[in-house]
Design an enzyme around this catalytic site. Sequence first.
Site, PDB file in Angstrom:
ATOM      1  N   LYS A 213       0.867  -1.183   0.000  1.00  0.00           N
ATOM      2  CA  LYS A 213       0.000   0.000   0.000  1.00  0.00           C
ATOM      3  C   LYS A 213       0.899   1.227   0.000  1.00  0.00           C
ATOM      4  O   LYS A 213       1.580   1.513   0.982  1.00  0.00           O
ATOM      5  CB  LYS A 213      -0.934   0.029   1.204  1.00  0.00           C
ATOM      6  N   ARG A 374     -16.306   1.012  -2.019  1.00  0.00           N
ATOM      7  CA  ARG A 374     -15.439   0.247  -1.129  1.00  0.00           C
ATOM      8  C   ARG A 374     -15.965  -1.185  -1.110  1.00  0.00           C
ATOM      9  O   ARG A 374     -16.634  -1.617  -0.190  1.00  0.00           O
ATOM     10  CB  ARG A 374     -15.421   0.850   0.275  1.00  0.00           C
ATOM     11  N   LYS A 380      -7.590  -3.112   2.918  1.00  0.00           N
ATOM     12  CA  LYS A 380      -6.288  -2.560   3.297  1.00  0.00           C
ATOM     13  C   LYS A 380      -5.993  -2.863   4.765  1.00  0.00           C
ATOM     14  O   LYS A 380      -6.883  -2.852   5.611  1.00  0.00           O
ATOM     15  CB  LYS A 380      -6.244  -1.050   3.040  1.00  0.00           C
TER      16      LYS A 380
END
Length: 509
Positions: A213, A374, A380
């Site tokens: 990320k 989302r 994440k």
Amino acid sequence: MSAVLLEDLASVSAAVGGTRARSAKVELLANALRTATPAEVPVVVAYLSGGLRQRRTGLGYAALRDLPAPAQEPRMTVLEADTVFGRIAELSGPGSQRERRRLLVQVMEEATAEEQQQLLGLVGGDLRQGALDAVVTDAVARASGVPVADVRRAVMLRGDLAPVAAAVLVDGAHGLARFRLEVGRPLRPMLAQSAPTMAAAFEQLGEAAVEWKLDGVRIQVHRNGGDIAVFTRTLDDVTTRVPEVVESVRGLPVDSVVLDGEAIALQADGRPRPFQETAARVGSRVDVERVRAATPLTPWFFDVLHVDGEEVLDRPGAARQAVLSDVLPASLLVPRRVTDDVDAAEGFLADAVARGHEGAVVKALDVAWEAGRRGAGWVKVKPRHTLDLVVLAAEWGHGRRSGWLSNLHLGARDPAGGFVMLGKTFKGLTDEMLRWQTERLLSLAEEQGEWVVKVRPELVVEIAFDGVQTSSRYPAGMALRFARVLRHRPDKTSVEADTVARVRALHVR
């Protein structure tokens, strides 16, 4: 059909904000949309979604103070309000701030008290009525009688709810046929949910891909022959500001392609520079070659939506990754590992963080690309920083938060005496928390202005944040990134709050 008054939308917003049931919100919004003419739909959609149609107006909080007394009778239409804000958004150059303020006062003089609260919430981005784009998208489907999945897909392909709403409310399902992936027109980015741990992410997804990320700027690159365009997550065209991104795609062995990824500024050792430097570089419009030499960008891509005339966004994630690997050299691919072993994923996460990155994104192998949502397919995972900070002041809220002290001014303890402000936040506060903190802070009030209440520095709050960045706005030269309130800590005294030195230790220069 009579014109939609701003008062009508203010009443709908209040009703939506007063209910927790999503189905009830959708029905209220759908009823409002049915009353709008085709010309009014884009404005009505924007206002019901909690924002102005003009994304940037140049109006700051200072411009919202000392407004005129409200009108007694509602007479302003949504199109009249939109026209004024359109004029405000177009202003630039010397005297523009004064003219913006004059136009704002003009529109507020025509607005009732309820309309003023609506407009303040729209301008300040603090309407918080619980009707974000996803809910309004469902309402558009309900009002038009078209399956919500079809409306969502059209919004994904167009990148904007308003024109989709206008088409489907006028022409029904036939109106959606015009919305296709067009190379050169950006799509809203697919977003990720959050999980507290790798174990939680893998419990949800099973075998999955794990990627770094990155703390960069999201980019979507469109190439059609020799024409290349680069867009940000807010769909702004930044092509001329990022020549190295353009160059990286120009050499690919394809005629047309749409890529999803990030651009990031790296240090010589490969570690990321602070996000501010990446953002400043992408935001710089002048002397691009000079700033490029000082802060070069590295593009990394993790998805592909179109290649050589064929849409691939509906293919499973693993299939898209195979296409991406065929199109791009390894140097342009975000590091990635496919595994069903949580321990292996934990090791991948630890390595990413050790290299200075934010964390990892766990991606299901079988999900299609879902723009603007989302979805459950991307999760994440990143370490969460928290600090115990002291409330130094609070600002009165707008719209649904009217009457509550909302935006908190946060300070860290200075062992030499006093507290040093690090930023503000209104994120994470529930209605119950707002009620409690308003009562508590008013009991600590030392100075009550019309906008801000300064308080004795006694209330401690636990704050989560994504990092500490350089800032000339605050005395310590630092500010928290994406701060949000986790909980009030009445069990702690201000002498137990974290120190400026603790914050500085987290500061990445």
